[in-house]
Motif scaffolding. Structure first.
Motif, PDB file in Angstrom:
ATOM      1  N   CYS A 119      19.539  60.029  76.707  1.00  0.00           N
ATOM      2  CA  CYS A 119      20.457  60.131  75.564  1.00  0.00           C
ATOM      3  C   CYS A 119      21.766  59.436  75.924  1.00  0.00           C
ATOM      4  O   CYS A 119      22.244  59.531  77.059  1.00  0.00           O
ATOM      5  CB  CYS A 119      20.744  61.589  75.220  1.00  0.00           C
ATOM      6  N   THR A 121      25.608  57.884  73.841  1.00  0.00           N
ATOM      7  CA  THR A 121      26.381  57.650  72.620  1.00  0.00           C
ATOM      8  C   THR A 121      27.289  56.454  72.814  1.00  0.00           C
ATOM      9  O   THR A 121      28.113  56.444  73.734  1.00  0.00           O
ATOM     10  CB  THR A 121      27.228  58.882  72.253  1.00  0.00           C
ATOM     11  N   GLU A 127      24.214  56.750  68.259  1.00  0.00           N
ATOM     12  CA  GLU A 127      23.609  57.561  69.301  1.00  0.00           C
ATOM     13  C   GLU A 127      22.171  57.101  69.482  1.00  0.00           C
ATOM     14  O   GLU A 127      21.496  56.783  68.509  1.00  0.00           O
ATOM     15  CB  GLU A 127      23.632  59.039  68.922  1.00  0.00           C
ATOM     16  N   LYS A 129      18.408  58.047  71.430  1.00  0.00           N
ATOM     17  CA  LYS A 129      17.583  58.979  72.197  1.00  0.00           C
ATOM     18  C   LYS A 129      16.244  58.300  72.455  1.00  0.00           C
ATOM     19  O   LYS A 129      15.595  57.814  71.532  1.00  0.00           O
ATOM     20  CB  LYS A 129      17.369  60.291  71.443  1.00  0.00           C
ATOM     21  N   VAL A 148      26.661  56.676  63.975  1.00  0.00           N
ATOM     22  CA  VAL A 148      27.662  57.743  64.040  1.00  0.00           C
ATOM     23  C   VAL A 148      28.403  57.851  62.719  1.00  0.00           C
ATOM     24  O   VAL A 148      28.763  58.938  62.281  1.00  0.00           O
ATOM     25  CB  VAL A 148      28.638  57.479  65.205  1.00  0.00           C
TER      26      VAL A 148
END
Length: 691
Positions: A119, A121, A127, A129, A148
């Protein structure tokens, strides 16, 4: 009174002591300050050096059993390599995640407690994952980018350097692989190539396969744009919106391209696979070309054309009617039924049963002219919801969306309305009962009516969902139904008609057949109605005899032979004799082979028609061969694709076996390159695999 004792016995005067302490403090303060500046300076230099010079260019994000995901900071790329770093499967350029001002020198896993997840950001942008799933022979990285903020545009690009890519969508001038294609960034949906020649058409799946042993599968539920830069990269891009649409895809890697594809098929098509009516493979399709203005004339031309096929000993076939002729014949049949009730028109009573004896394919579409009585009736009886519509106000009356089809103003069937679907199926059933036909061609699914007119589509009809729903309706018509586009429907018992081609030797014509064939079957669309012998895009008859013959030789090995130009137009017995011979060869040799490998496709998903790398998936020579194909694992077909040529180069893939020429039984080892191999005009090079 006793004498007061001196409380400060020190011989140093108090004022002198205070002055000395102050002087020492100032000295140390200066020294410490200088030391602090020096330390700060050294630390700053060290940090800059670490970031710019000493920091490693890449760091491992996730590791599997044989592969791993690496972040390369200088190129801003995610790279999947073997753990030994001796092979790169794919390089994904994530740029600056949509913002050129953001520098990401090093990434740190915020999911550090889970070794199979990563993960991170990117501040103010997105973001990400990434999840790793390790299987027995493959490893899959599921990637989800989420903006975001609103209106963030996410874009990931896959490098074509040292990787041949396949899949995606059909295009005008299909290539194999897709590395040479160019396409501006546009919605990744099926469009009508006649109206949008630079769009995506026919067979489309959110699936890309790389020769390095990598497969990319994009989520079917998100809006997506695609762009291709020839020989450089292809890019997936999200649609910026208030909804913060994500960009989701899975990258699977395997030992080779074949293994990657077999794993991808299991993920891409999780439905049971059904076979269409295999009897269709035995019959050539003949297009009725004459332009008529009444039902009786259509019937008369049908009879004349059928008799001519018999006279030339071309055997039984299917005569195809376009939508206009279908409508005329249907209206005549309706008049016939009414007149029969009144005891009139003995001629129609005598003739129509003979029409029912013919094999006819009719053509229908989900469009209805605005001048049609049925449309006006729907406006009066409250069934305007039968057509794609939008409310005039949030709670207002539905207003059908106008469009054009075949030069007429039309409305389009609302395929999400059960009543509309029932009405259409009743119409088809009535035609089947009246005309006795078995084959139905459904045209007009391509394109999104709402998006083409800059209208927000209902959620149930976003993207290519109309095509999928039309395929569902087509299966209810019967397993002999032919559709003109496919997406997420290759498992259904339908035939798919390939896009029309130009009547020439270019990649838009003859040279586009095999790349298009391999593209369709890689995506699961094995049961094809190829374009007519000689090409049909212009609508004109083909007069180039050599082109007609070379085209015939290819289509004889495809699932169905179809004709736009009758062979007698060329005016020579040679063309007619070759047409009879190749129809017979198709029925005798090719159809049984297709039926054999159709069973394998149904069980495993392996394509019936296969590229050269299927038998030699680690041989780079096979990755770009676009003028040969395999039927199953046992027959190699190498037709002539150049005008005037009577020889060609042929590559026989290696897999520990030999190949035998079907003409003279000559045997060659796998991996052999046959240069200038003779292929006379009336022949095609065919080799049989020997164990």
């Amino acid at each position: 009174m006793p004498h007061a004792r001196n409380r400060n016995p020190s011989p140093i005067p108090e004022v002198t002591w205070d002055t000395g302490l102050k002087e020492m403090n100032e000295t140390w303060k200066g020294a410490i300050a200088c030391l602090g500046v020096a330390v700060f300076f050294v630390m700053t230099i060290g940090i800059i050096y670490w970031q710019v010079v000493d920091q490693p260019n890449k760091n491992w994000i996730l590791r599997g059993t044989f592969s791993g995901l690496i972040w390369e900071r200088r190129t801003h790329s995610l790279v999947i390599q073997t753990l030994a770093e001796d092979k790169t499967y794919v390089e994904i350029d994530v740029g600056n995640v949509g913002n050129a001002d953001i520098e990401v020198p090093f990434v740190r896993n915020l999911c550090w407690l889970n070794k199979t997840e990563f993960c991170y950001t990117w501040d103010s942008v997105a973001e990400v994952k990434i999840s790793l799933e390790v299987n027995e022979e493959t490893e899959c990285y599921s990637m989800t980018w989420v903006p975001v903020h609103c209106h963030v545009e996410l874009k990931d690009c896959f490098s074509m350097t040292n990787v041949s890519w396949y899949g995606g969508a059909s295009v005008r001038g299909q290539t194999w692989p897709i590395n040479d294609q160019n396409a501006t960034m546009q919605p990744f949906v099926v469009s009508d190539l006649k109206n949008n020649p630079f769009g995506f058409g026919s067979a489309l799946e959110r699936y890309f396969l790389g020769s390095s042993g990598v497969a990319v599968l994009v989520s079917p539920d998100i809006p997506l744009q695609l762009g291709l830069d020839s020989r450089q990269q292809f890019c997936l891009q999200s649609l910026p919106s208030m909804d913060r649409e994500p960009l989701q895809y899975t990258v699977c890697v395997a030992n080779n391209v074949k293994a990657a594809h077999q794993e991808a098929v299991q993920q891409l098509y999780q439905h049971s696979r059904e076979l269409p009516n295999m009897n269709t493979l035995w019959l050539p399709f003949w297009k009725l070309l004459t332009n008529m203005d009444s039902g009786p004339k259509v019937e008369r031309e049908l009879r004349t054309f059928s008799n001519r096929l018999k006279r030339h000993q071309l055997g039984e076939g299917v005569i195809s009617l376009n939508e206009h002729s279908t409508t005329l014949l249907s209206d005549m049949d309706h008049d016939y039924l009414n007149s029969r009730k009144r005891g009139m028109s003995k001629r129609l009573t005598r003739d129509l049963p003979l029409v029912k004896l013919l094999n006819i394919s009719i053509t229908l579409s989900p469009f209805l002219g605005v001048d049609n009585t049925q449309f006006h009736t729907s406006l009066m009886d409250g069934t305007e919801a039968f057509w794609l519509s939008l409310p005039s106000t949030p709670q207002g009356q539905l207003i059908p969306v106008m469009s054009q089809w075949q030069g007429r103003f039309c409305v389009k069937l609302n395929i999400t309305n059960p009543g509309a679907v029932s009405w259409f199926l009743d119409r088809v059933g009535s035609l089947q009962a009246h005309l006795g036909m078995e084959y139905v061609v459904l045209e007009g699914a391509e394109g999104n009516l709402f998006e083409e007119q800059a209208l927000r589509p209902p959620q149930a009809l976003g993207g290519d969902k109309y095509i999928s729903l039309l395929a569902d309706m087509a299966t209810r018509i019967g397993d002999s139904t032919i559709v003109t586009a496919g997406t997420r429907s290759s498992h259904k018992p339908l035939f798919v008609r390939m896009s029309p081609l130009q009547s020439d030797w270019s990649p838009m014509g003859l040279k586009g057949i095999i790349p298009s064939l391999l593209h369709h079957t890689l995506l699961g669309y094995n049961f094809l109605i190829p374009d007519a012998v000689g090409g049909s895009l212009s609508g004109d008859l083909v007069t180039d005899e050599e082109l007609f013959i070379r085209w015939l030789e290819i289509t004889a090995f495809l699932p169905v032979i179809s004709f736009h130009t009758p062979p007698w137009v060329c005016g020579e017995d040679r063309v007619l004799n070759l047409t009879r011979a190749y129809i017979a060869k198709h029925q005798r040799d090719v159809v049984p082979l297709i039926e054999k490998y159709a069973d394998e496709w149904q069980m495993t998903g392996n394509p019936i028609y296969r590229p050269m790398w299927w038998l030699s998936p680690s041989d780079p020579v096979t990755f770009t061969i676009d003028d040969q194909f395999l039927i199953g694992d046992e027959v190699l077909v190498a037709p002539v694709m150049e005008k005037g040529a009577v020889q060609r180069d042929i590559y026989l893939p290696d897999g520990g076996f030999q190949w035998q020429d079907s003409r003279d039984a000559q045997v060659f080892d796998g991996g052999t390159f046959l240069q200038d191999y003779p292929v006379p005009l009336e022949d095609v090079a065919v080799f049989f695999r020997r164990s």
